[in-house]
Design an enzyme around this catalytic site. Sequence first.
Site, short mmCIF file in Angstrom:
data_model
loop_
_atom_site.label_atom_id
_atom_site.label_comp_id
_atom_site.label_asym_id
_atom_site.label_seq_id
_atom_site.Cartn_x
_atom_site.Cartn_y
_atom_site.Cartn_z
N ASP A 14 0.87 -1.31 -0.13
CA ASP A 14 0.12 0.17 0.14
C ASP A 14 1.02 1.29 -0.14
O ASP A 14 2.14 0.99 0.07
CB ASP A 14 -0.90 -0.14 1.03
CG ASP A 14 -1.63 1.08 1.54
OD1 ASP A 14 -2.61 1.56 0.30
OD2 ASP A 14 -1.96 1.73 2.37
N SER A 15 0.36 2.46 -0.14
CA SER A 15 1.09 3.70 0.07
C SER A 15 1.56 3.75 1.45
O SER A 15 2.51 4.30 1.81
CB SER A 15 0.52 4.86 -0.56
OG SER A 15 -0.92 5.00 0.23
N CYS A 77 -4.26 -1.89 -2.05
CA CYS A 77 -4.45 -0.53 -2.16
C CYS A 77 -5.38 -0.44 -3.37
O CYS A 77 -5.18 -0.89 -4.26
CB CYS A 77 -2.98 -0.01 -2.70
SG CYS A 77 -2.88 1.81 -3.34
N GLU A 154 -3.08 8.86 7.88
CA GLU A 154 -1.54 8.65 8.34
C GLU A 154 -1.16 10.04 9.38
O GLU A 154 -0.03 9.54 9.89
CB GLU A 154 -0.86 9.31 6.88
CG GLU A 154 -1.18 8.10 5.68
CD GLU A 154 -0.32 6.82 6.01
OE1 GLU A 154 0.80 7.05 6.64
OE2 GLU A 154 -0.71 5.79 5.68
N CYS A 186 -11.14 2.41 -0.36
CA CYS A 186 -9.51 2.82 -0.15
C CYS A 186 -9.16 2.01 1.20
O CYS A 186 -9.96 2.04 2.27
CB CYS A 186 -9.45 4.18 0.31
SG CYS A 186 -7.62 4.76 0.85
N HIS A 188 -7.32 2.49 3.52
CA HIS A 188 -7.22 3.29 4.99
C HIS A 188 -8.62 3.54 5.54
O HIS A 188 -8.46 4.03 6.69
CB HIS A 188 -6.61 4.73 4.20
CG HIS A 188 -5.18 4.76 4.25
ND1 HIS A 188 -4.47 4.32 3.06
CD2 HIS A 188 -4.05 5.65 4.70
CE1 HIS A 188 -3.19 4.45 3.04
NE2 HIS A 188 -3.05 5.44 4.36
N1 DGL Z 1 -4.58 2.93 0.68
C1 DGL Z 1 -4.71 3.26 -0.59
C2 DGL Z 1 -6.01 2.85 -1.47
O1 DGL Z 1 -6.68 1.83 -1.08
C3 DGL Z 1 -3.91 4.56 -1.15
C4 DGL Z 1 -4.27 5.76 -0.60
C5 DGL Z 1 -3.38 6.82 -0.90
O2 DGL Z 1 -2.03 6.84 -0.76
O3 DGL Z 1 -3.94 7.80 -1.38
O4 DGL Z 1 -6.49 3.72 -2.37
#
Ligand code: DGL
Length: 279
Positions: A14-15, A77, A154, A186, A188
């Site tokens: 993931d990021s 992600c 984050e 997402c 997150h």
């Molecule tokens: N968690 C990621 C997703 O599911 C990336 C979020 C990001 O870095 O913008 O899209």
Amino acid sequence: MTTDSGQQRIGIFDSGVGGLTVLRELYRQLPNESILYFGDTARLPYGTRAASEIVHFVREIMAWLIAQDVKMVIMACNTSSALAMEMVQAEFDIPVLGVILPGAQAAVQQGKRIGVIATPATAASNAYRNAILEMNDACRVWQVSCPAFVPLVEQNRIDDPYTYEVAREYLAPLIQQRIDTLIYGCTHYPLLAPVLRSLLPTGVQLIDPAVRVVAAAARELELLGLRNPGNALPTRFCVSGASQQFAELSVHWLGCTPAVEKIALPTVVRSPVSIESAE
Ligand code: DGL
């Protein structure tokens, strides 16, 4: 390959910390599997970047994960899954799973009026809308781009009143459309569950694609004879940015402080120039 294939790790990326929601599911559903987690923290957020950049980052991450000898990759992600799945399938010869199809599948089984909250890149790709309508064209889909969420997660600002304020704004058009199902588009966003739950009408079903993608991974490992016959090794955590920062943030979601390595990804040339054409 030196080790028994089953003993190799599953690579997930993931990021940032969003992929931990997929990692939690892996621990729950596949406790014997060893995992390599990569967070591209030096370059997050992905969701506000151009599609070509995201594809390029994923190409670099895939090359690195394969060099680490993983047996399968889960793109933990949505942004990468929405933008880079085709490239990955065309260029890499390893089982790879993304979160979009499993998420869409779970949603069409739950409801008919489906909301998707996602990063700007995922929402603009229409990946969820297209997947849902392909599975059931009687569904209605509303997508909302939520650029503030990833930075807030984050920064560990889940309980911040400002987070509630932006969440209320993002959810308003979906509540107005009387959605019956909401996809966390997402990885997150499940970390914002208490905030989102408190703002949504009680009947709305929340879909976390992580649950389905891990179930799909379990089936695929079984089919390919790649289940780990032994016990899991401790998860290896790697990031491209500050390792201490990732360790401190992830402790909230993991319940323990992980040992985190900072690594340098291999540089992959953006558009390969063949020797003939370079001469
Ligand atoms: N968690 C990621 C997703 O599911 C990336 C979020 C990001 O870095 O913008 O899209």
